[in-house]
Structure formats: structure tokens, C-alpha cells
Write an enzyme that holds these catalytic residues in place. Sequence first.
Site, short mmCIF file in Angstrom:
data_model
loop_
_atom_site.label_atom_id
_atom_site.label_comp_id
_atom_site.label_asym_id
_atom_site.label_seq_id
_atom_site.Cartn_x
_atom_site.Cartn_y
_atom_site.Cartn_z
N SER A 110 1.55 -4.29 8.55
CA SER A 110 0.38 -5.16 8.16
C SER A 110 -0.50 -5.80 9.02
O SER A 110 -0.11 -6.31 9.73
CB SER A 110 0.96 -6.04 6.87
OG SER A 110 -0.05 -6.91 6.49
N GLN A 130 -1.92 -0.90 8.81
CA GLN A 130 -2.73 -1.18 7.47
C GLN A 130 -3.72 -2.15 7.74
O GLN A 130 -3.32 -3.14 8.72
CB GLN A 130 -1.83 -2.01 6.31
CG GLN A 130 -2.47 -2.43 5.22
CD GLN A 130 -3.01 -3.86 5.59
OE1 GLN A 130 -2.43 -4.49 6.16
NE2 GLN A 130 -4.01 -4.27 4.78
N TYR A 132 -7.75 -3.96 6.64
CA TYR A 132 -8.61 -4.48 5.77
C TYR A 132 -10.07 -4.35 6.36
O TYR A 132 -10.30 -4.33 7.54
CB TYR A 132 -8.72 -6.22 5.40
CG TYR A 132 -7.13 -6.45 4.85
CD1 TYR A 132 -6.91 -6.06 3.43
CD2 TYR A 132 -6.36 -6.85 5.67
CE1 TYR A 132 -5.46 -6.49 2.81
CE2 TYR A 132 -4.81 -7.28 5.21
CZ TYR A 132 -4.72 -7.12 3.77
OH TYR A 132 -3.41 -7.47 3.34
N THR A 158 -6.59 -0.91 2.99
CA THR A 158 -6.21 -1.48 1.49
C THR A 158 -7.55 -1.69 0.94
O THR A 158 -8.34 -2.75 1.56
CB THR A 158 -5.28 -2.79 1.70
OG1 THR A 158 -3.96 -2.36 2.24
CG2 THR A 158 -5.15 -3.45 0.53
N ARG A 167 -1.55 -15.22 -8.93
CA ARG A 167 -0.05 -15.12 -9.02
C ARG A 167 0.53 -16.72 -9.26
O ARG A 167 0.39 -17.51 -8.49
CB ARG A 167 0.19 -14.78 -7.64
CG ARG A 167 -0.23 -13.50 -7.35
CD ARG A 167 -0.23 -12.95 -5.77
NE ARG A 167 -1.06 -11.78 -5.33
CZ ARG A 167 -1.05 -11.49 -4.30
NH1 ARG A 167 -0.67 -11.96 -3.08
NH2 ARG A 167 -2.14 -10.24 -3.92
N LYS A 255 -5.21 2.80 0.29
CA LYS A 255 -4.31 2.35 -0.37
C LYS A 255 -4.74 1.50 -1.44
O LYS A 255 -5.62 0.49 -1.22
CB LYS A 255 -3.22 1.55 0.41
CG LYS A 255 -2.34 0.74 -0.32
CD LYS A 255 -0.99 0.00 0.56
CE LYS A 255 0.12 -0.51 -0.13
NZ LYS A 255 -0.35 -1.95 -1.07
N HIS A 279 -0.81 -2.53 -6.09
CA HIS A 279 -0.50 -3.68 -5.50
C HIS A 279 1.07 -4.37 -5.72
O HIS A 279 1.08 -5.41 -5.70
CB HIS A 279 -1.51 -4.68 -5.14
CG HIS A 279 -1.55 -5.27 -3.79
ND1 HIS A 279 -2.39 -4.90 -2.68
CD2 HIS A 279 -0.90 -6.38 -3.17
CE1 HIS A 279 -2.01 -5.43 -1.57
NE2 HIS A 279 -1.37 -6.53 -2.08
N ARG A 282 0.55 -7.11 -8.45
CA ARG A 282 0.18 -8.74 -8.00
C ARG A 282 -1.40 -8.99 -7.95
O ARG A 282 -1.65 -9.85 -7.47
CB ARG A 282 0.76 -8.63 -6.42
CG ARG A 282 2.16 -8.80 -6.24
CD ARG A 282 2.72 -8.47 -4.70
NE ARG A 282 2.50 -9.47 -4.03
CZ ARG A 282 3.17 -10.48 -3.68
NH1 ARG A 282 4.19 -10.91 -4.37
NH2 ARG A 282 2.93 -11.62 -2.91
N GLY A 312 7.26 0.14 -7.72
CA GLY A 312 8.31 0.33 -8.84
C GLY A 312 9.52 1.13 -8.38
O GLY A 312 10.59 1.28 -8.96
N GLY A 333 8.17 -1.30 -0.93
CA GLY A 333 8.06 -2.99 -0.17
C GLY A 333 9.10 -3.73 -0.51
O GLY A 333 9.79 -3.87 0.17
#
Length: 421
Positions: A110, A130, A132, A158, A167, A255, A279, A282, A312, A333
Site C-alpha cells: 500500500s 497500490q 492513489y 484504488t 467507520r 481496485k 473495500h 469499509r 469476504g 486482507g
Amino acid sequence: MASLADAFNIADMAALARRALPLPIRDYLEGGAEDEWTLARNRSVFDEWALAQHTLVDVSHVDAGTELLGYRSAMPLMLSPTGMSQLFHASGEAAVARAAAAAGVPYGLSTMATTSIEAIAATAVSRYFQLYLFRDRGLTKALLERAAANGYGALCLTVDTAIAGNRERDRRSGMIMPPRFTLGSLMSFAMHPRWSLGALKNRSFQLANVVEHVGDIGSAGTSVIDYVNGQFDRSATWNDLTWLRAQWSGRLVIKGAMMPEDCASAVACGVDAIMVSNHGGRQLDTAATPIDYLPAIRDRIQNDAQLIADGGIRRGTDVLKAIALGADGCSIGRPYLYGLAAAGEAGVARVLAILRGEIERDMGLMGRTRIADITADDVEHISQFRWKPGSVRDSATPMRIAPLRAGQASISSDAYALGFR
């Protein structure tokens, strides 16, 4: 459970992680957005699908190997990028990368990692980075140039975090930056001295891949959310993805796309793979799951890009169901973070060994010896059964849903709506 040897599945690993982590860190790991409906559905959706069990098939040799993002992987599984892994264990991303390398699966680093691009490259893991779309395109370009220079074979953009999800678990526990811990949270830290002492001794905790560009966020007293909200480009469009494609010569992954039309747009922009992801529940609560959308996406893009189901996954059967529904592989993850929290590198290795064992065993029980042999004929939605658990058989009641076409490579978009029944 007293040790890793007593952990037989991912649920056992999660229990070990919960025991190791203080409440705020545990909730940060396990929590989702708002009512956590999507978080829960990421798991429950797998219960709506049944695997076919073919018999009298020679399964003396089962090979779960496949290709993901241009890398040969020992199983149809790779590790998703997760930010700030040193929150869960002081060994952080480096321990995860070493375990992934030993298991022969790709690992995603990340941008918000606490270990640098260069340090992970030194582990020789099959790796992707990964990224942004920051408002400062200079920062974005500097990061992708470092990834290219250090042998990262794929770049993963992402696209579902332009706005941070709500959250509420973190807000209640005070797990925000800077922290505002409650009395209960502080007591939980005191009750987990091993984690707390490790955190106090860990002087390397920082956002290692951006610190040289923006300074140490923690010491500056700036919240991570404030930084992210300040740098994420909320005005980004498909034109920006086209720009990124022009900057990167390796494989390009997106992603966070889930709608079939968005996935088709991504392919038109030149992506090589799509991580179909919400995600981990989240971000947008009440969003559907990758499993809900996979068949329609595969029908829409055909074989123009790899599809990675992200979210999941807790069992080998989950992976096999996703593949039958149109995925080329899956990513995890939270499961590997459970292992990291429980026992560092050894814990991650245990998670990967558990999942590989399940995948290979369940393939054999299905009568399938290669990943390429798994098709839509190997999965069926429970709404197609005349018999349903707890129901009384009514032979006069016709099936309302036509069976899948024989030999079909992926489930049609007409059948895709089954995922919502």
C-alpha cells in the site's frame, strides 16, 4: 486455542488476533462502515451458492497453481494492499511479504504502508504496488517511478476512496489520527502489554512511502484522514486513468470498481485486471458484494481483463465459488492481518497454508484437478434447488429460474440477479 498449531481455519486465526490486539486496534481491523451491512454480506453471500461434487474422477494430482497479474501463483489467491500493517504487529509489511514469498503468492504494498517500496523489493516477493490519484500528480508519479525501479510488476489504482467511509467503531474507540482514546480504550491497551510494549519500541512507525515527500504525518500532528482527504482528488475521472496508463508500462490494475459498466470503462482505458471490491465493507454501506456482480462483469468484459474477487474470503470453498462465478482469483486482507496480529510472519504463513490446503482438498472433492477446469457448471444458486433447507417438497411447484447453459464459461447476466434473491 493456545497456539498456531491449534488454529485449523481462518476463524481460529481471527480468535487469536482478537486476543492479541487492544480493542481500538481490533475494531479498526474488523470494523466496517455505518451499520456494517455490506461487511456482513461479504461473508453471507457465499452461503447462497453451492459447489458441485463430481465423483469417480482421478484426483491423485491436484494443481491449484495459476497466473495472477503476470505472476505464477501457487494458488488462485493474492494478498491485498493494507495500510499501516505495523499497527497489528511491529514486523509489519516486511513479515507479510516474506510469508507471501515463501508461499508463492503475490503481495500488494500500500501507498500508506509503514514499510518502504525498496524494503519490500528486497524480500524478492512477487509484488505489485497500490496507488492513489493524489491531487499532487508529482507525488503520484514519483511513487510509480519508485515502484517501476524496484521491480513491481503491476500498479494497482484504488478508486473507491475519494471520500472516507463512516467507520463508527473507530470514532467510538478514538482510533482516529490523532487518537482520542476513551477510558475503556486505554484500559484495553493496558490489558494487552505485549502489543503495547511492541508498539512503544517500534520507532520505525511512519508512512514510509510518503514521508520523504510530505514529512512525518504522526510527528506533525496531522490526522491520516485529514491528509488523505486533502490529497485525494475527488475530481478524478476516467481521463485520469488514461493518464496513468500512459505513465506506467507494466500491468495496470484497478481496485474498487464493481458495476459492470465501470469495469467495461476500465478495460477501455487499458487496464489488465480489475479487483472487484467494496473495500471490505469499509466505504459505502449497503453496497453489494463482488460475488453479486462477478457473473455480470465477466459477461460484460469477457476475457479482456483478469477479475480478482476481493472481500469476504475465509475458506477455500469461497475461492472456488468465486472462480466458478467468473473470477480468475481472489485476494485477502483481513485474514492475513489476523495471522500477522497473532504471530507475525509465522501467523501469516499459517493463514496461507490453511487456505492452500483447503483449496487443494476442496478441488479434489469437487472432482477438479486444475483451476482452469472450474466453470459455471461447478456452482449453483440455492434458489435453483427444489429442495431447500427446512422446506417441505412441493413437486407441483415448477422452478422459476432456468438452469445454466451446459458448458457455459461464466454465468450469464440474466442469472446474475440470483445473487440478490
